[in-house]
Design a protein around this motif. Structure first.
Motif, PDB file in Angstrom:
ATOM      1  N   GLY A 169      29.470 -14.112   0.700  1.00  9.42           N
ATOM      2  CA  GLY A 169      28.372 -15.263   0.029  1.00  9.42           C
ATOM      3  C   GLY A 169      29.433 -15.830  -1.164  1.00  9.42           C
ATOM      4  O   GLY A 169      29.479 -17.123  -1.158  1.00  9.42           O
ATOM      5  N   ALA A 170      30.075 -14.897  -2.075  1.00  9.26           N
ATOM      6  CA  ALA A 170      30.709 -15.362  -3.170  1.00  9.26           C
ATOM      7  C   ALA A 170      31.956 -16.023  -2.740  1.00  9.26           C
ATOM      8  O   ALA A 170      32.366 -17.230  -3.237  1.00  9.26           O
ATOM      9  CB  ALA A 170      31.063 -14.408  -3.965  1.00  9.26           C
ATOM     10  N   ASP A 171      32.668 -15.695  -1.795  1.00 15.26           N
ATOM     11  CA  ASP A 171      33.743 -16.274  -1.203  1.00 15.26           C
ATOM     12  C   ASP A 171      33.424 -17.754  -0.660  1.00 15.26           C
ATOM     13  O   ASP A 171      34.365 -18.601  -0.974  1.00 15.26           O
ATOM     14  CB  ASP A 171      34.252 -15.604  -0.237  1.00 15.26           C
ATOM     15  N   ARG A 172      32.502 -17.882  -0.072  1.00 13.59           N
ATOM     16  CA  ARG A 172      32.098 -19.220   0.552  1.00 13.59           C
ATOM     17  C   ARG A 172      31.915 -20.196  -0.428  1.00 13.59           C
ATOM     18  O   ARG A 172      32.079 -21.343  -0.320  1.00 13.59           O
ATOM     19  CB  ARG A 172      30.690 -19.183   1.565  1.00 13.59           C
ATOM     20  N   LEU A 173      31.056 -19.497  -1.689  1.00  7.78           N
ATOM     21  CA  LEU A 173      30.750 -20.645  -2.666  1.00  7.78           C
ATOM     22  C   LEU A 173      31.860 -20.999  -3.317  1.00  7.78           C
ATOM     23  O   LEU A 173      32.091 -22.222  -3.571  1.00  7.78           O
ATOM     24  CB  LEU A 173      29.930 -19.753  -3.821  1.00  7.78           C
ATOM     25  N   LEU A 174      32.853 -20.263  -3.649  1.00  9.01           N
ATOM     26  CA  LEU A 174      34.228 -20.484  -4.346  1.00  9.01           C
ATOM     27  C   LEU A 174      35.104 -21.547  -3.542  1.00  9.01           C
ATOM     28  O   LEU A 174      35.390 -22.588  -3.916  1.00  9.01           O
ATOM     29  CB  LEU A 174      35.105 -19.254  -4.559  1.00  9.01           C
TER      30      LEU A 174
ATOM     31  N   ASP B 295      41.443 -14.994   3.147  1.00  4.01           N
ATOM     32  CA  ASP B 295      40.632 -16.156   3.543  1.00  4.01           C
ATOM     33  C   ASP B 295      40.957 -17.342   2.437  1.00  4.01           C
ATOM     34  O   ASP B 295      40.620 -18.613   2.575  1.00  4.01           O
ATOM     35  CB  ASP B 295      39.319 -15.890   3.492  1.00  4.01           C
ATOM     36  N   TYR B 296      41.124 -16.946   1.291  1.00  7.01           N
ATOM     37  CA  TYR B 296      41.811 -17.983   0.220  1.00  7.01           C
ATOM     38  C   TYR B 296      42.997 -18.709   0.474  1.00  7.01           C
ATOM     39  O   TYR B 296      43.204 -19.909  -0.052  1.00  7.01           O
ATOM     40  CB  TYR B 296      41.705 -17.487  -1.190  1.00  7.01           C
ATOM     41  N   ALA B 297      43.716 -18.329   1.310  1.00  4.88           N
ATOM     42  CA  ALA B 297      44.892 -18.983   1.949  1.00  4.88           C
ATOM     43  C   ALA B 297      44.786 -20.465   2.264  1.00  4.88           C
ATOM     44  O   ALA B 297      45.580 -21.516   1.723  1.00  4.88           O
ATOM     45  CB  ALA B 297      45.578 -18.353   3.145  1.00  4.88           C
ATOM     46  N   GLN B 298      43.566 -20.888   2.668  1.00  3.54           N
ATOM     47  CA  GLN B 298      43.246 -22.419   2.822  1.00  3.54           C
ATOM     48  C   GLN B 298      43.054 -23.173   1.530  1.00  3.54           C
ATOM     49  O   GLN B 298      43.182 -24.433   1.872  1.00  3.54           O
ATOM     50  CB  GLN B 298      41.959 -22.301   3.579  1.00  3.54           C
ATOM     51  N   LEU B 299      43.158 -22.565   0.438  1.00  2.00           N
ATOM     52  CA  LEU B 299      43.127 -23.438  -0.742  1.00  2.00           C
ATOM     53  C   LEU B 299      44.359 -24.126  -0.839  1.00  2.00           C
ATOM     54  O   LEU B 299      44.651 -25.120  -1.456  1.00  2.00           O
ATOM     55  CB  LEU B 299      42.904 -22.456  -1.845  1.00  2.00           C
ATOM     56  N   ALA B 300      45.705 -23.471  -0.284  1.00  8.15           N
ATOM     57  CA  ALA B 300      46.885 -24.185  -0.414  1.00  8.15           C
ATOM     58  C   ALA B 300      46.826 -25.593   0.462  1.00  8.15           C
ATOM     59  O   ALA B 300      47.681 -26.417   0.178  1.00  8.15           O
ATOM     60  CB  ALA B 300      47.889 -23.147   0.260  1.00  8.15           C
TER      61      ALA B 300
ATOM     62  N   HIS C 110      28.845 -11.272  -5.855  1.00 11.68           N
ATOM     63  CA  HIS C 110      27.538 -10.711  -5.128  1.00 11.68           C
ATOM     64  C   HIS C 110      26.645 -10.521  -6.226  1.00 11.68           C
ATOM     65  O   HIS C 110      26.924 -10.330  -7.254  1.00 11.68           O
ATOM     66  CB  HIS C 110      28.108  -9.327  -4.352  1.00 11.68           C
ATOM     67  N   TYR C 111      25.443 -10.769  -5.522  1.00 10.13           N
ATOM     68  CA  TYR C 111      24.313 -10.456  -6.662  1.00 10.13           C
ATOM     69  C   TYR C 111      24.365  -9.323  -7.761  1.00 10.13           C
ATOM     70  O   TYR C 111      24.170  -9.752  -8.869  1.00 10.13           O
ATOM     71  CB  TYR C 111      23.029 -10.322  -5.876  1.00 10.13           C
ATOM     72  N   VAL C 112      24.505  -8.244  -7.273  1.00  4.88           N
ATOM     73  CA  VAL C 112      24.911  -7.037  -8.091  1.00  4.88           C
ATOM     74  C   VAL C 112      25.869  -7.248  -9.349  1.00  4.88           C
ATOM     75  O   VAL C 112      25.787  -6.844 -10.224  1.00  4.88           O
ATOM     76  CB  VAL C 112      24.744  -5.614  -7.193  1.00  4.88           C
ATOM     77  N   THR C 113      26.877  -8.011  -8.596  1.00  3.82           N
ATOM     78  CA  THR C 113      28.103  -8.072  -9.466  1.00  3.82           C
ATOM     79  C   THR C 113      27.866  -8.866 -10.609  1.00  3.82           C
ATOM     80  O   THR C 113      28.177  -8.764 -11.764  1.00  3.82           O
ATOM     81  CB  THR C 113      29.261  -8.598  -8.606  1.00  3.82           C
TER      82      THR C 113
END
Length: 148
Positions: free
Chosen positions: A60-65, A88-93, A33-36
């Motif tokens: 936003g950061a998840d979508r970018l990755l 949500d990152y399970a789709q990387l498999a 995120h912007y602040v992070t």
């Protein structure tokens, strides 16, 4: 960076550990995120990560990755490591081999745990961050000889 919560004073040490995984030819990308990004981006970048700013939007950061992973897969990348608990990152498999790095194994979503070939714990000792994984896993497929 949003999905691996640690104390501000530990960010650089954790980034160094993650930056050492997989050897020198691994592409490392972190997003937040912007602040992070403003708070931790430079410390993470010093460990060899490309830092992506996810802006102010939720996820936003998840979508970018996820978009970046898809592009990397189009260019031949087949091994993906994600430091997250988010299902949500399970789709990387679907793009290749997925390994999950987490600070708390109990918080990894069931969907992500099922999709990954291994879930690896990151543990903080008094002096440093360490990788802890169960013997007999297929982690060597991803790490080769570069396990710190």
């Amino acid at each position: 960076m949003d999905n691996v919560s640690t104390g501000r004073d530990q960010v650089a040490d954790l980034a160094r550990l993650l930056g050492a995984l997989g050897g020198p030819d691994v592409r490392r990308i972190a997003a937040g995120h912007y602040v992070t990004c403003r708070a931790h981006g430079s410390a993470v970048a010093e460990s060899g990560f490309e830092v992506l700013n996810g802006g102010h939007r939720p996820q936003g950061a998840d979508r970018l990755l996820l978009r970046r992973a898809s592009r990397q897969a189009e260019h031949g990348t087949r091994h993906f490591w994600i430091a997250s608990n988010d299902g949500d990152y399970a789709q990387l498999a679907q793009l290749g081999t997925l390994a999950v790095l987490t600070i708390d194994k109990t918080r990894v979503s069931a969907r992500l745990r099922t999709a990954a070939i291994v879930v690896i714990s990151l543990r903080r000792t008094e002096a440093e961050w360490r990788v802890q994984y169960a013997s007999g896993t297929r982690f060597g497929v991803l790490a080769g000889e570069h396990l710190p």
